[in-house]
Enzyme design. Structure first.
Site, PDB file in Angstrom:
ATOM      1  N   LYS A 298       0.855  -1.193   0.000  1.00 36.91           N
ATOM      2  CA  LYS A 298       0.000   0.000   0.000  1.00 36.91           C
ATOM      3  C   LYS A 298       0.890   1.242   0.000  1.00 36.91           C
ATOM      4  O   LYS A 298       1.527   1.582   0.989  1.00 36.91           O
ATOM      5  CB  LYS A 298      -0.916   0.036   1.228  1.00 36.91           C
ATOM      6  CG  LYS A 298      -1.869   1.234   1.165  1.00 36.91           C
ATOM      7  CD  LYS A 298      -1.963   1.884   2.519  1.00 36.91           C
ATOM      8  CE  LYS A 298      -2.404   3.317   2.562  1.00 36.91           C
ATOM      9  NZ  LYS A 298      -1.888   4.268   1.615  1.00 36.91           N
TER      10      LYS A 298
ATOM     11  N   GLY B 287       6.850   5.052   8.312  1.00 36.10           N
ATOM     12  CA  GLY B 287       6.057   6.276   8.361  1.00 36.10           C
ATOM     13  C   GLY B 287       6.158   6.913   9.732  1.00 36.10           C
ATOM     14  O   GLY B 287       7.157   6.727  10.446  1.00 36.10           O
ATOM     15  N   SER B 288       5.125   7.620  10.109  1.00 36.01           N
ATOM     16  CA  SER B 288       5.176   8.373  11.366  1.00 36.01           C
ATOM     17  C   SER B 288       5.042   7.438  12.572  1.00 36.01           C
ATOM     18  O   SER B 288       4.452   6.361  12.481  1.00 36.01           O
ATOM     19  CB  SER B 288       4.047   9.401  11.387  1.00 36.01           C
ATOM     20  OG  SER B 288       2.804   8.743  11.338  1.00 36.01           O
ATOM     21  N   THR B 289       5.566   7.890  13.693  1.00 32.53           N
ATOM     22  CA  THR B 289       5.493   7.094  14.926  1.00 32.53           C
ATOM     23  C   THR B 289       4.036   6.885  15.335  1.00 32.53           C
ATOM     24  O   THR B 289       3.658   5.799  15.786  1.00 32.53           O
ATOM     25  CB  THR B 289       6.317   7.787  16.031  1.00 32.53           C
ATOM     26  OG1 THR B 289       7.691   7.737  15.619  1.00 32.53           O
ATOM     27  CG2 THR B 289       6.172   7.096  17.372  1.00 32.53           C
TER      28      THR B 289
ATOM     29  N   GLY C 114       2.603   4.187  13.284  1.00 32.41           N
ATOM     30  CA  GLY C 114       3.258   2.941  13.701  1.00 32.41           C
ATOM     31  C   GLY C 114       2.581   2.356  14.933  1.00 32.41           C
ATOM     32  O   GLY C 114       2.373   1.136  15.034  1.00 32.41           O
TER      33      GLY C 114
ATOM     34  N   GLU D  43       9.461   1.103  10.881  1.00 33.25           N
ATOM     35  CA  GLU D  43      10.573   2.047  10.693  1.00 33.25           C
ATOM     36  C   GLU D  43       9.935   3.425  10.769  1.00 33.25           C
ATOM     37  O   GLU D  43       9.206   3.817   9.871  1.00 33.25           O
ATOM     38  CB  GLU D  43      11.250   1.776   9.345  1.00 33.25           C
ATOM     39  CG  GLU D  43      12.633   2.372   9.254  1.00 33.25           C
ATOM     40  CD  GLU D  43      12.612   3.833   8.829  1.00 33.25           C
ATOM     41  OE1 GLU D  43      12.716   4.706   9.735  1.00 33.25           O
ATOM     42  OE2 GLU D  43      12.488   4.100   7.641  1.00 33.25           O
TER      43      GLU D  43
ATOM     44  N   CYS E 294      13.473  10.533   7.374  1.00 30.59           N
ATOM     45  CA  CYS E 294      13.439  10.120   8.775  1.00 30.59           C
ATOM     46  C   CYS E 294      14.816  10.278   9.409  1.00 30.59           C
ATOM     47  O   CYS E 294      14.929  10.478  10.614  1.00 30.59           O
ATOM     48  CB  CYS E 294      12.939   8.689   8.890  1.00 30.59           C
ATOM     49  SG  CYS E 294      13.768   7.561   7.777  1.00 30.59           S
TER      50      CYS E 294
ATOM     51  N   GLU F 153       9.382  15.844  14.863  1.00 28.80           N
ATOM     52  CA  GLU F 153       9.869  15.623  13.500  1.00 28.80           C
ATOM     53  C   GLU F 153       9.182  16.627  12.574  1.00 28.80           C
ATOM     54  O   GLU F 153       7.957  16.599  12.424  1.00 28.80           O
ATOM     55  CB  GLU F 153       9.526  14.190  13.074  1.00 28.80           C
ATOM     56  CG  GLU F 153      10.173  13.797  11.775  1.00 28.80           C
ATOM     57  CD  GLU F 153       9.954  12.325  11.434  1.00 28.80           C
ATOM     58  OE1 GLU F 153       8.853  11.808  11.659  1.00 28.80           O
ATOM     59  OE2 GLU F 153      10.909  11.710  10.928  1.00 28.80           O
TER      60      GLU F 153
HETATM   61  P1  NDP Z   1       1.912   8.607   7.873  1.00 28.30           P
HETATM   62  O1  NDP Z   1       2.639   7.837   8.886  1.00 28.30           O
HETATM   63  O2  NDP Z   1       0.591   9.203   8.214  1.00 28.30           O
HETATM   64  O3  NDP Z   1       1.684   7.705   6.558  1.00 28.30           O
HETATM   65  C1  NDP Z   1       2.510   6.632   6.181  1.00 28.30           C
HETATM   66  C2  NDP Z   1       1.649   5.521   5.594  1.00 28.30           C
HETATM   67  O4  NDP Z   1       0.679   5.087   6.556  1.00 28.30           O
HETATM   68  C3  NDP Z   1       0.851   5.973   4.381  1.00 28.30           C
HETATM   69  O5  NDP Z   1       0.760   4.925   3.461  1.00 28.30           O
HETATM   70  C4  NDP Z   1      -0.499   6.314   4.983  1.00 28.30           C
HETATM   71  O6  NDP Z   1      -1.554   6.260   4.065  1.00 28.30           O
HETATM   72  C5  NDP Z   1      -0.644   5.229   6.033  1.00 28.30           C
HETATM   73  N1  NDP Z   1      -1.572   5.618   7.088  1.00 28.30           N
HETATM   74  C6  NDP Z   1      -1.884   6.866   7.514  1.00 28.30           C
HETATM   75  N2  NDP Z   1      -2.795   6.822   8.504  1.00 28.30           N
HETATM   76  C7  NDP Z   1      -3.084   5.514   8.706  1.00 28.30           C
HETATM   77  C8  NDP Z   1      -3.961   4.819   9.587  1.00 28.30           C
HETATM   78  N3  NDP Z   1      -4.731   5.460  10.456  1.00 28.30           N
HETATM   79  N4  NDP Z   1      -3.989   3.474   9.521  1.00 28.30           N
HETATM   80  C9  NDP Z   1      -3.227   2.809   8.637  1.00 28.30           C
HETATM   81  N5  NDP Z   1      -2.393   3.390   7.770  1.00 28.30           N
HETATM   82  C10 NDP Z   1      -2.312   4.744   7.802  1.00 28.30           C
HETATM   83  O7  NDP Z   1       2.835   9.732   7.328  1.00 28.30           O
HETATM   84  P2  NDP Z   1       2.405  11.034   6.521  1.00 28.30           P
HETATM   85  O8  NDP Z   1       2.703  10.697   5.166  1.00 28.30           O
HETATM   86  O9  NDP Z   1       1.027  11.500   6.698  1.00 28.30           O
HETATM   87  O10 NDP Z   1       3.350  12.094   7.195  1.00 28.30           O
HETATM   88  C11 NDP Z   1       3.096  12.644   8.493  1.00 28.30           C
HETATM   89  C12 NDP Z   1       4.377  12.786   9.240  1.00 28.30           C
HETATM   90  O11 NDP Z   1       4.933  11.498   9.491  1.00 28.30           O
HETATM   91  C13 NDP Z   1       5.486  13.507   8.487  1.00 28.30           C
HETATM   92  O12 NDP Z   1       5.367  14.872   8.553  1.00 28.30           O
HETATM   93  C14 NDP Z   1       6.695  12.966   9.175  1.00 28.30           C
HETATM   94  O13 NDP Z   1       6.920  13.651  10.352  1.00 28.30           O
HETATM   95  C15 NDP Z   1       6.327  11.541   9.454  1.00 28.30           C
HETATM   96  N6  NDP Z   1       6.822  10.611   8.418  1.00 28.30           N
HETATM   97  C16 NDP Z   1       7.900   9.847   8.693  1.00 28.30           C
HETATM   98  C17 NDP Z   1       8.408   9.022   7.720  1.00 28.30           C
HETATM   99  C18 NDP Z   1       9.598   8.181   7.955  1.00 28.30           C
HETATM  100  O14 NDP Z   1      10.225   7.772   7.000  1.00 28.30           O
HETATM  101  N7  NDP Z   1       9.917   7.873   9.170  1.00 28.30           N
HETATM  102  C19 NDP Z   1       7.830   8.945   6.395  1.00 28.30           C
HETATM  103  C20 NDP Z   1       6.652   9.745   6.221  1.00 28.30           C
HETATM  104  C21 NDP Z   1       6.205  10.546   7.214  1.00 28.30           C
HETATM  105  P3  NDP Z   1      -2.053   7.579   3.291  1.00 28.30           P
HETATM  106  O15 NDP Z   1      -0.894   8.437   3.068  1.00 28.30           O
HETATM  107  O16 NDP Z   1      -2.609   7.041   2.062  1.00 28.30           O
HETATM  108  O17 NDP Z   1      -3.081   8.183   4.172  1.00 28.30           O
END
Ligand code: NDP
Length: 497
Positions: free
Chosen positions: A191, A244-246, A249, A267, A302, A401
């Site tokens: 996804k 993605g975001s904590t 996670g 991660e 990240c 972050e």
């Molecule tokens: P998210 O953690 O929200 O998104 C990452 C993934 O998780 C996307 O595919 C997203 O889907 C999915 N997701 C979002 N909400 C849910 C949920 N409730 N249940 C299941 N899956 C979900 O990151 P964002 O892209 O919105 O960014 C927000 C913040 O997160 C950034 O500003 C940054 O601080 C941090 N981040 C950290 C990253 C890293 O590499 N450590 C990478 C990206 C973000 P969809 O986008 O389709 O909603």
């Protein structure tokens, strides 16, 4: 190395036919509801494609397809050498599609085309060849149980594995999970983030072309709270691996607990401390590398070294160098091969990032340069490289972050205070220490609670080293041979002799 002009990339973007659909069971698939959402380029706000807005019904279909493929053994039972040949071919196809993939990535999430070509696509291809090369060197074990028994310890694929990934390195974050999962014989459902679905779709098409059987690599597009949650809560998914975001996670741990206790790998975010000590011979060099590393990929990383911790005595010199380097990161057209800073991923994220400028001022930090939106006439999302000075570690710009081109500079009196500040964070992903004193380098790198420590460099990178964090930066590691362990179950089989 392709040497193309800005005009070439704009023409290629105009004539590009973008395919936007899910891939389930090897077939191009629309959402069962018929709904779509717009994929918009952060470069200029252009509408790129309508992407299927899938939901839990589509997730069920993808899981059923992946499960069937796994159980009938079309991939999971293939000899390692056969899976290896397919992954190596996949890597080759990625290399052959380099320009197309790089352009899609840049249009979709705004990073400079030069980086998409030389970093993202190259690293993605290398990732598949690395795990392709590795997979037929993985041995099982015979346990030393004594003469009355023969006990085997075998590695078996988990089964159906989901990967939920972000938008900052869309193809690469996906591949760090998909490649080792496929290598070990799993069926995968990917996804992508809603902002960056396009290269995920293209990757799955190339995988099919390379010979990955239908149903083994599926892509479901849509929103996190729908598709991501449905994957997390699914009773027939064996492992879910997330970047993605904590906060999100934590949701995945909750989903696993509320469903079938699927294996979870995370991660997550970071607020990486980067310590420059006066004992390093070349302050200017350290500051230059630090700025380059923080502003690379618009700071949407990240591992971004966003907390720059410097000894008082070298503070002023560091600030001057950062200001100089900032001139080379003026945001530009991402399709211009000379651009080093492109667009942020979308307007909403840009607003969030800019919000930290007000927060910094309110908390008493100085905005030395930057802090503004730029290139507004383009209709895209661009933010100037930004330096916050006189930051203390309790400020939000030191704790949260930001995920944008912003560096928070924190002055400390000595290395003991530097370590204290470095570890005073909920995160523990990357870190760095700059010193010429060997003993200091060893002592400090062992004291920093982080998954990666760079000494006298930043963001050194290779497929051979594990990537991941301590504390709230995650659980488990991507990359390296260690990552293979995430995608297998260990089975002990006892045979009485
Ligand atoms: P998210 O953690 O929200 O998104 C990452 C993934 O998780 C996307 O595919 C997203 O889907 C999915 N997701 C979002 N909400 C849910 C949920 N409730 N249940 C299941 N899956 C979900 O990151 P964002 O892209 O919105 O960014 C927000 C913040 O997160 C950034 O500003 C940054 O601080 C941090 N981040 C950290 C990253 C890293 O590499 N450590 C990478 C990206 C973000 P969809 O986008 O389709 O909603």
């Amino acid at each position: 190395m392709t040497q193309q002009t800005t005009a070439h990339w704009h023409a290629a973007a105009k004539s590009m036919k973008i395919r936007a659909h899910g891939i389930i069971g090897g077939k191009s698939t629309q959402a069962q509801s018929g709904k779509t959402f717009a994929s918009v380029s952060p470069i200029d706000g252009a509408h790129l494609a309508e992407v299927p807005l899938m939901d839990s019904a589509d997730v069920d279909m993808a899981v059923a397809s992946a499960r069937t493929a796994f159980e009938d053994g079309r991939w999971s039972h293939q000899p390692p050498a056969a899976r290896k040949a397919v992954l190596m071919r996949f890597a080759e196809l990625i290399r052959e599609s380099r320009d197309e993939l790089a352009l899609l990535e840049t249009l979709d999430m705004g990073k400079p085309i030069a980086d998409s070509l030389s970093i993202d696509v190259r690293a993605v291809a290398n990732c598949y060849s690395y795990y392709g090369e590795a997979l037929d060197k993985v041995y099982d074990e015979v346990a030393p149980t004594g003469k009355d028994f023969f006990a085997m310890v075998t590695k078996e694929p988990l089964g159906v594995v989901a990967a939920v990934v972000p938008w900052n390195f869309p193809m690469l974050m996906a591949s760090w999970k998909v490649a080792p999962a496929l290598a070990m014989g799993n069926s995968v459902i990917l996804k992508p983030a809603e902002q960056s679905s396009l290269t995920a779709i293209r990757l799955a098409e190339l995988a099919l072309e390379a010979g990955v059987p239908e149903g083994v690599f599926n892509v479901v597009t849509g929103l996190g709270p729908d598709v991501g949650r449905a994957l997390g809560m699914h009773m027939d998914i064996d492992g879910l691996f997330f970047t993605g975001s904590t906060q999100v996670g934590k949701y995945f741990m909750e989903y696993a607990a509320k469903s079938n206790l699927k294996k979870i790998g995370l991660e997550l975010g970071g607020k990486s401390p980067n310590i420059i000590l006066s004992s390093y011979r070349d302050t200017a060099h350290a500051a230059r590398v630090s700025a380059n590393s923080a502003w690379f990929n618009q700071g949407e990383m990240c591992t971004c070294p966003s907390r720059l911790i410097v000894e008082d005595s070298i503070h002023d010199e560091v600030i001057e160098v950062l200001k100089d380097v900032a001139k080379t990161y003026a945001p530009g057209d991402p399709l211009d091969p000379a651009t080093s800073m492109g667009a942020l991923v979308d307007a909403r994220h840009t607003q969030r990032v800019l919000g930290f400028v007000d927060i910094a001022r309110e908390e008493g930090a100085d905005v030395v340069i930057g802090g503004r939106k730029t290139r507004e006439k383009t209709g895209g999302s661009y933010v100037e490289p930004t330096i916050f000075d006189n930051v203390t570690n309790d400020m939000r710009v030191a704790q949260e972050e930001i995920f944008g081109p912003m560096i928070s500079v924190i002055s400390v009196k000595d290395q003991d205070e530097a370590i204290k500040v470095a570890n005073d964070s909920p995160y523990g992903l990357a870190s760095a220490v700059w010193t010429d004193d060997l003993s200091t380098a060893h002592k400090m790198s062992s004291k920093i609670r982080a998954g990666m420590v760079y000494v006298n460099c930043y963001d050194a990178d290779d497929m051979t080293t594990p990537f991941g964090g301590y504390k709230q930066s995650g659980i488990g590691r991507d990359k390296s041979l260690h990552a293979l362990d995430k995608y297998v179950e260990l089975k002990a089989t006892w045979i009485k002799l």
